[in-house]
Design a protein around this motif. Sequence first.
Motif, PDB file in Angstrom:
ATOM      1  N   THR A 165       0.831  -1.212   0.000  1.00  0.00           N
ATOM      2  CA  THR A 165       0.000   0.000   0.000  1.00  0.00           C
ATOM      3  C   THR A 165       0.863   1.258   0.000  1.00  0.00           C
ATOM      4  O   THR A 165       0.626   2.207  -0.758  1.00  0.00           O
ATOM      5  CB  THR A 165      -0.939   0.005   1.219  1.00  0.00           C
ATOM      6  N   LEU A 166       1.877   1.267   0.861  1.00  0.00           N
ATOM      7  CA  LEU A 166       2.786   2.415   0.913  1.00  0.00           C
ATOM      8  C   LEU A 166       3.530   2.587  -0.407  1.00  0.00           C
ATOM      9  O   LEU A 166       3.698   3.700  -0.907  1.00  0.00           O
ATOM     10  CB  LEU A 166       3.783   2.237   2.061  1.00  0.00           C
ATOM     11  N   ASP A 167       3.965   1.485  -0.982  1.00  0.00           N
ATOM     12  CA  ASP A 167       4.727   1.528  -2.223  1.00  0.00           C
ATOM     13  C   ASP A 167       3.901   2.077  -3.383  1.00  0.00           C
ATOM     14  O   ASP A 167       4.427   2.787  -4.248  1.00  0.00           O
ATOM     15  CB  ASP A 167       5.219   0.115  -2.566  1.00  0.00           C
ATOM     16  N   SER A 216      -0.660   6.041 -10.176  1.00  0.00           N
ATOM     17  CA  SER A 216      -2.024   6.316 -10.617  1.00  0.00           C
ATOM     18  C   SER A 216      -2.952   5.173 -10.214  1.00  0.00           C
ATOM     19  O   SER A 216      -2.586   3.996 -10.349  1.00  0.00           O
ATOM     20  CB  SER A 216      -2.041   6.485 -12.141  1.00  0.00           C
ATOM     21  N   PRO A 217      -4.163   5.487  -9.697  1.00  0.00           N
ATOM     22  CA  PRO A 217      -5.071   4.434  -9.217  1.00  0.00           C
ATOM     23  C   PRO A 217      -5.330   3.324 -10.220  1.00  0.00           C
ATOM     24  O   PRO A 217      -5.466   2.161  -9.846  1.00  0.00           O
ATOM     25  CB  PRO A 217      -6.359   5.207  -8.883  1.00  0.00           C
ATOM     26  N   ASP A 218      -5.386   3.658 -11.527  1.00  0.00           N
ATOM     27  CA  ASP A 218      -5.691   2.624 -12.516  1.00  0.00           C
ATOM     28  C   ASP A 218      -4.479   1.738 -12.832  1.00  0.00           C
ATOM     29  O   ASP A 218      -4.612   0.749 -13.561  1.00  0.00           O
ATOM     30  CB  ASP A 218      -6.231   3.252 -13.805  1.00  0.00           C
ATOM     31  N   ARG A 219      -3.300   2.086 -12.278  1.00  0.00           N
ATOM     32  CA  ARG A 219      -2.095   1.288 -12.533  1.00  0.00           C
ATOM     33  C   ARG A 219      -1.587   0.596 -11.257  1.00  0.00           C
ATOM     34  O   ARG A 219      -0.568  -0.086 -11.300  1.00  0.00           O
ATOM     35  CB  ARG A 219      -0.972   2.180 -13.084  1.00  0.00           C
ATOM     36  N   ARG A 220      -2.261   0.798 -10.130  1.00  0.00           N
ATOM     37  CA  ARG A 220      -1.757   0.271  -8.866  1.00  0.00           C
ATOM     38  C   ARG A 220      -1.857  -1.247  -8.795  1.00  0.00           C
ATOM     39  O   ARG A 220      -2.802  -1.850  -9.298  1.00  0.00           O
ATOM     40  CB  ARG A 220      -2.528   0.878  -7.691  1.00  0.00           C
ATOM     41  N   MET A 221      -0.868  -1.837  -8.135  1.00  0.00           N
ATOM     42  CA  MET A 221      -0.884  -3.263  -7.833  1.00  0.00           C
ATOM     43  C   MET A 221      -1.601  -3.450  -6.489  1.00  0.00           C
ATOM     44  O   MET A 221      -1.134  -2.963  -5.459  1.00  0.00           O
ATOM     45  CB  MET A 221       0.541  -3.820  -7.723  1.00  0.00           C
ATOM     46  N   ILE A 222      -2.709  -4.128  -6.515  1.00  0.00           N
ATOM     47  CA  ILE A 222      -3.464  -4.413  -5.288  1.00  0.00           C
ATOM     48  C   ILE A 222      -3.572  -5.932  -5.166  1.00  0.00           C
ATOM     49  O   ILE A 222      -3.949  -6.615  -6.121  1.00  0.00           O
ATOM     50  CB  ILE A 222      -4.860  -3.772  -5.327  1.00  0.00           C
ATOM     51  N   PHE A 223      -3.243  -6.451  -3.997  1.00  0.00           N
ATOM     52  CA  PHE A 223      -3.184  -7.898  -3.805  1.00  0.00           C
ATOM     53  C   PHE A 223      -4.310  -8.396  -2.901  1.00  0.00           C
ATOM     54  O   PHE A 223      -4.782  -7.684  -2.010  1.00  0.00           O
ATOM     55  CB  PHE A 223      -1.846  -8.295  -3.182  1.00  0.00           C
ATOM     56  N   ARG A 224      -4.693  -9.617  -3.143  1.00  0.00           N
ATOM     57  CA  ARG A 224      -5.521 -10.386  -2.215  1.00  0.00           C
ATOM     58  C   ARG A 224      -4.658 -11.488  -1.619  1.00  0.00           C
ATOM     59  O   ARG A 224      -3.803 -12.050  -2.315  1.00  0.00           O
ATOM     60  CB  ARG A 224      -6.719 -11.035  -2.924  1.00  0.00           C
TER      61      ARG A 224
END
Length: 577
Positions: A85-87, A92-100
């Motif tokens: 999250t910090l990284d 840009s929100p549409d390019r962020r890596m978000i994990f489950r």
Amino acid sequence: MAKDRVKRRLAAIMATDIVGYSRLIEIDEMDTLGSIKRLQASIFRPTISTHGGQIMKLMGDGALVMFNSAVDAVNCGVSLQNDITLDQRQISPDRRMIFRIGINLADVVVEGNDLFGDGVNIAARLEALAQPGGICISDTVQRQLAGKSGLAFEDGGEVSLKNIARPVRVWHWMDSPTVGPASLPITDRPSIAVLPFEDLNGRPDETFFSDGITEDIITGLARFRSLSVIAANSSFNFRGKPTSLKEIGRQLGVAFIVEGSIRRVDQRIRVTAQLIEAATGSHLWAERFDRSLTDVFAVQDEVAKMIVSTLVGRIEEVKFQQSLRKPTVSLAAYEYYLRGVAHLRGYADDDNQQACHMLEAAVERDPRFALAYAYLALSRVALHGYADAPAEVLDDAFAIARKAVALDGQESVCHRLLALVCVFRREFDIAERHFRRAYQLNPNDANGLVQMGGLLARRGRLDEGLEWINEGMRLNPFPPSWYEAALANVLYLLERYDEAALALSELPNPGPYTHARLAACYAQAHRLSEAHSEVALVLRERPNFSTADFLKRVVVLECPDHRELLRQGLLKAGLPE
């Protein structure tokens, strides 16, 4: 080369996955793959190593990791999510890596550098259940955390997992208290914060208008007791601060955020508003309102009411759709309620039956759930044909709706649905009293305005009824289709037959009684060929249809003259006496 020896052992298994991986690859394949490699090198490998984990398998968008301890696995998962999250904050929100992340504790087979067994499959299924940026763990892992971790996990109940024989109880974690201020729990009710609307003119002396709009929206939303609304002093605290919407949602513990802006040019004003899902940043609704500033406070009131009514409809739709995507195993009372209302609004053949089942399950799990009782009363009536329902069904629904009001007399929807049951029982005075009480409790409920208008039309007060219906339709620009039925009824009685026919033609999945009303509209408008086509549809579905029986059992009109006007239209169309 000698084969690696097969070993069996107890292990904590972590499965990770990137949310929207295919979309990211489609946007920019090289950038996405480069970002994954960077995260693996800078965050994943060192964090997993620090917590004693062993990476067993790396895939394009995820990983399979083994730990000796469930506590270590969970602590590692939280560290990973916080670090990622910090990284990603500057991206840009549409390019962020978000994990489950999913974590399970089970006996597994270790074969070389790979893991096998149901325990591994369960970890992968748990990962799919996790919220974006969150962690989902099995009950076996949760029991290992007792007394060893200060992390708070929310009970997700038992769920059925694909290719797993027995249901698994799951627990959810979302966001860590170690990043910024502690996050507040998101309630069962849809939770929402309204941020102070931005004055794009930048005039300090005119912030009264933008702040007034914001506070009116908060006050209007707060009247809907089905919502949990953050007070103005909390949401205004974020004015002028460079805080992401996700972070605001986490700090305030809300699922939805409203933001907007106001721009004034001469005597014109433009108000924009948008509804955003806090966890993902997804825009669920946006609208622009242009008005003349003849009376600044009248404009403020009008725009705020329209925004409130539309927001409630959009939030309800999101929650209903979410509830239908969840498995039906061990749903909490509120989830059963959501699913029941969603079915009640549907048009499938078994929707009313499903609504009854779901709402019965809701009140069984929470015998003091007033809204669930109110909608259960309506679903029972709907299942048996509304006004055509047998007397015992109407009596039963009346008792259930009265219980809802007794449980929560300040909930406008309970009064509104009790009034609707009274309409079908032909108890017009009682119905009007409860509709008016519902309006006093929540004048922003467009559904209540339209239903009140429908009642007034049934009572012969046509112009007054049309005003209520038009106001409800103005407040809710995305109305459910039954609004058209209420409008059509009053238009027919006003002898505006072409308009009434147009409104009825908007109804999805019309039944024989709708076709009968359409036939009457066309006949009165001298469109006889269309009237005869509708008559054919009625008689095909109801060969024994009679106008007298229809007027007696189905039609709810208090004035004899209006009943006669409908009777004339039905007979003129060619329907049997």
